[in-house]
Design a protein around this motif. Structure first.
Motif, PDB file in Angstrom:
ATOM      1  N   MET A 146       0.847  -1.199   0.000  1.00  0.00           N
ATOM      2  CA  MET A 146       0.000   0.000   0.000  1.00  0.00           C
ATOM      3  C   MET A 146       0.880   1.244   0.000  1.00  0.00           C
ATOM      4  N   SER A 147       0.505   2.244  -0.784  1.00  0.00           N
ATOM      5  CA  SER A 147       1.306   3.462  -0.909  1.00  0.00           C
ATOM      6  C   SER A 147       1.363   4.227   0.416  1.00  0.00           C
ATOM      7  N   ARG A 148       2.481   4.924   0.605  1.00  0.00           N
ATOM      8  CA  ARG A 148       2.609   5.827   1.755  1.00  0.00           C
ATOM      9  C   ARG A 148       2.120   7.197   1.309  1.00  0.00           C
ATOM     10  N   TRP A 149       0.907   7.529   1.647  1.00  0.00           N
ATOM     11  CA  TRP A 149       0.298   8.779   1.194  1.00  0.00           C
ATOM     12  C   TRP A 149       0.656   9.927   2.135  1.00  0.00           C
ATOM     13  N   LYS A 150       0.788  11.120   1.563  1.00  0.00           N
ATOM     14  CA  LYS A 150       0.961  12.319   2.374  1.00  0.00           C
ATOM     15  C   LYS A 150      -0.349  12.657   3.062  1.00  0.00           C
ATOM     16  N   ALA A 151      -0.230  13.302   4.223  1.00  0.00           N
ATOM     17  CA  ALA A 151      -1.441  13.739   4.920  1.00  0.00           C
ATOM     18  C   ALA A 151      -2.141  14.810   4.083  1.00  0.00           C
ATOM     19  N   LEU A 152      -3.454  14.724   4.023  1.00  0.00           N
ATOM     20  CA  LEU A 152      -4.233  15.701   3.258  1.00  0.00           C
ATOM     21  C   LEU A 152      -4.274  17.044   3.993  1.00  0.00           C
ATOM     22  N   PRO A 153      -4.442  18.157   3.278  1.00  0.00           N
ATOM     23  CA  PRO A 153      -4.499  19.480   3.933  1.00  0.00           C
ATOM     24  C   PRO A 153      -5.564  19.520   5.023  1.00  0.00           C
ATOM     25  N   ALA A 154      -5.238  20.141   6.150  1.00  0.00           N
ATOM     26  CA  ALA A 154      -6.144  20.167   7.302  1.00  0.00           C
ATOM     27  C   ALA A 154      -7.445  20.897   6.989  1.00  0.00           C
ATOM     28  N   ASP A 155      -7.384  21.897   6.087  1.00  0.00           N
ATOM     29  CA  ASP A 155      -8.584  22.683   5.806  1.00  0.00           C
ATOM     30  C   ASP A 155      -9.391  22.130   4.634  1.00  0.00           C
ATOM     31  N   LEU A 156      -9.077  20.913   4.195  1.00  0.00           N
ATOM     32  CA  LEU A 156      -9.786  20.316   3.058  1.00  0.00           C
ATOM     33  C   LEU A 156     -11.222  19.995   3.455  1.00  0.00           C
ATOM     34  N   ASP A 157     -12.168  20.355   2.591  1.00  0.00           N
ATOM     35  CA  ASP A 157     -13.588  20.094   2.860  1.00  0.00           C
ATOM     36  C   ASP A 157     -13.812  18.590   3.062  1.00  0.00           C
ATOM     37  N   PRO A 158     -14.626  18.188   4.051  1.00  0.00           N
ATOM     38  CA  PRO A 158     -14.839  16.754   4.315  1.00  0.00           C
ATOM     39  C   PRO A 158     -15.323  15.982   3.097  1.00  0.00           C
ATOM     40  N   ARG A 159     -16.117  16.635   2.235  1.00  0.00           N
ATOM     41  CA  ARG A 159     -16.627  15.935   1.063  1.00  0.00           C
ATOM     42  C   ARG A 159     -15.510  15.686   0.049  1.00  0.00           C
ATOM     43  N   VAL A 160     -14.572  16.631  -0.081  1.00  0.00           N
ATOM     44  CA  VAL A 160     -13.424  16.438  -0.961  1.00  0.00           C
ATOM     45  C   VAL A 160     -12.507  15.362  -0.374  1.00  0.00           C
ATOM     46  N   ARG A 161     -12.309  15.409   0.952  1.00  0.00           N
ATOM     47  CA  ARG A 161     -11.463  14.412   1.628  1.00  0.00           C
ATOM     48  C   ARG A 161     -12.011  13.003   1.394  1.00  0.00           C
ATOM     49  N   GLN A 162     -13.344  12.834   1.485  1.00  0.00           N
ATOM     50  CA  GLN A 162     -13.954  11.526   1.296  1.00  0.00           C
ATOM     51  C   GLN A 162     -13.690  10.995  -0.117  1.00  0.00           C
ATOM     52  N   LEU A 163     -13.808  11.885  -1.128  1.00  0.00           N
ATOM     53  CA  LEU A 163     -13.543  11.464  -2.505  1.00  0.00           C
ATOM     54  C   LEU A 163     -12.083  11.072  -2.695  1.00  0.00           C
ATOM     55  N   VAL A 164     -11.148  11.890  -2.187  1.00  0.00           N
ATOM     56  CA  VAL A 164      -9.719  11.618  -2.376  1.00  0.00           C
ATOM     57  C   VAL A 164      -9.327  10.309  -1.700  1.00  0.00           C
ATOM     58  N   VAL A 165      -9.829  10.073  -0.491  1.00  0.00           N
ATOM     59  CA  VAL A 165      -9.521   8.815   0.210  1.00  0.00           C
ATOM     60  C   VAL A 165     -10.014   7.630  -0.598  1.00  0.00           C
ATOM     61  N   ARG A 166     -11.203   7.743  -1.180  1.00  0.00           N
ATOM     62  CA  ARG A 166     -11.754   6.638  -1.980  1.00  0.00           C
ATOM     63  C   ARG A 166     -10.909   6.402  -3.225  1.00  0.00           C
ATOM     64  N   LEU A 167     -10.441   7.476  -3.891  1.00  0.00           N
ATOM     65  CA  LEU A 167      -9.596   7.334  -5.076  1.00  0.00           C
ATOM     66  C   LEU A 167      -8.241   6.734  -4.723  1.00  0.00           C
ATOM     67  N   ARG A 168      -7.696   7.141  -3.586  1.00  0.00           N
ATOM     68  CA  ARG A 168      -6.418   6.559  -3.146  1.00  0.00           C
ATOM     69  C   ARG A 168      -6.546   5.049  -2.934  1.00  0.00           C
ATOM     70  N   ARG A 169      -7.622   4.651  -2.280  1.00  0.00           N
ATOM     71  CA  ARG A 169      -7.815   3.228  -2.000  1.00  0.00           C
ATOM     72  C   ARG A 169      -8.018   2.438  -3.285  1.00  0.00           C
ATOM     73  N   LEU A 170      -8.689   3.031  -4.264  1.00  0.00           N
ATOM     74  CA  LEU A 170      -8.895   2.356  -5.537  1.00  0.00           C
ATOM     75  C   LEU A 170      -7.570   2.182  -6.276  1.00  0.00           C
ATOM     76  N   LYS A 171      -6.708   3.214  -6.235  1.00  0.00           N
ATOM     77  CA  LYS A 171      -5.385   3.099  -6.862  1.00  0.00           C
ATOM     78  C   LYS A 171      -4.549   2.022  -6.182  1.00  0.00           C
ATOM     79  N   ASP A 172      -4.559   2.009  -4.839  1.00  0.00           N
ATOM     80  CA  ASP A 172      -3.787   1.003  -4.106  1.00  0.00           C
ATOM     81  C   ASP A 172      -4.305  -0.404  -4.384  1.00  0.00           C
ATOM     82  N   HIS A 173      -5.630  -0.524  -4.443  1.00  0.00           N
ATOM     83  CA  HIS A 173      -6.224  -1.841  -4.676  1.00  0.00           C
ATOM     84  C   HIS A 173      -5.813  -2.385  -6.044  1.00  0.00           C
TER      85      HIS A 173
END
Length: 274
Positions: free
Chosen positions: A1-28
């Protein structure tokens, strides 16, 4: 599994949810950035911006990644639609740091113009203390402006936070069921049984529904029942994905060796039904 950088603290929760899902799909899919760029038609640098929260991926890029990863793009496109609203709101409201920087630049320009102004026509050179007084007045005005801007931005952010939560819940209801209203909350029961080596609770048989805070419906009730069966209390079995349910999901993910992001996806469903 990739070592991902921490996402920006001020990132909107809805954007964070999408990015986390895309990261997991790439890793999978065990895809490197180079292979991902080759398969989707978007450059490696573009994907680095998308997956590190620095830029919102276009709808076509999300759909391309879903196809490469063998994922049904429908759910990802719903998440992208919600994320686009959060990203647009973030662009409309400047940060306090940006406002501070703009005000400070104005003060510096004012002071520079004052220092470089030519002597008066009568040849009399202004006394030093007069210029110092003007600089002090400008500095005081800047400080007052910064205080007002900070107060206004704080009020806007508090208001937007409540509006964002209500909007996310309303939009999510179209794909995961309507949020219950007072006096009309649906009743869910847990009828736990094991079929073909998997646990079911009688509310939903999904294996890949994406669940997160703000969603509601039988899929959420199914997850709550299975969380309780696994020894993690989600609170009431009410079909509403709230803070207690999210905390229980994170605890389950930690025990299962999954990223504790509090989002129920295919891997978390696998752990729940195992």
């Amino acid at each position: 599994m990739s070592r991902w950088k921490a996402l920006p603290a001020d990132l909107d929760p809805r954007v964070r949810q999408l990015v986390v899902r895309l990261r997991r799909l790439k890793d999978h899919g065990d895809l490197s950035m180079q292979r991902l760029a080759a398969k989707t038609g978007y450059s490696q640098k573009s994907w680095e911006r998308y997956l590190n929260g620095r830029s919102l991926p276009p709808r076509e890029a999300v759909e391309a990644l879903a196809q490469v990863g063998g994922e049904d793009p429908t759910r990802l496109l719903v998440l992208h639609e919600l994320a686009a609203e959060g990203w647009e709101k973030r662009r409309r409201v400047p940060s306090v740091a940006e406002a501070d920087e703009e005000a400070a630049s104005g003060a510096e320009a004012e002071a520079t113009a004052d220092e470089e102004s030519p002597p008066p026509a009568d040849g009399k050179v202004p006394r030093p203390h007069g210029r110092s007084l003007r600089i002090a007045v400008v500095a005081g005005a800047v400080a007052l402006a910064l205080a007002v801007v900070s107060a206004v931005l704080l009020a806007v952010r508090l208001t937007d936070h409540g509006t964002d939560n209500r909007a996310a819940a309303t939009r999510s209801a179209s794909s995961a069921g309507s949020l219950p209203t007072s006096g009309s909350a649906p009743a869910y029961t847990c009828r736990i049984q094991r079929t073909d080596g998997r646990w079911y609770a009688g509310n939903s048989r999904t294996q890949d529904a994406i669940l997160a805070q703000g969603l509601a419906g039988p899929d959420v009730a199914e997850a709550q029942c299975l969380l309780r069966r696994a020894g993690f209390s989600p609170g009431s079995i009410d079909g509403v994905y709230g803070p207690l349910t999210e905390r229980a999901v994170k605890d389950l993910q930690k025990r299962a060796g999954l990223p504790p992001d509090g989002i129920v996806g295919p891997h978390t469903w696998g752990a729940l039904r195992k």
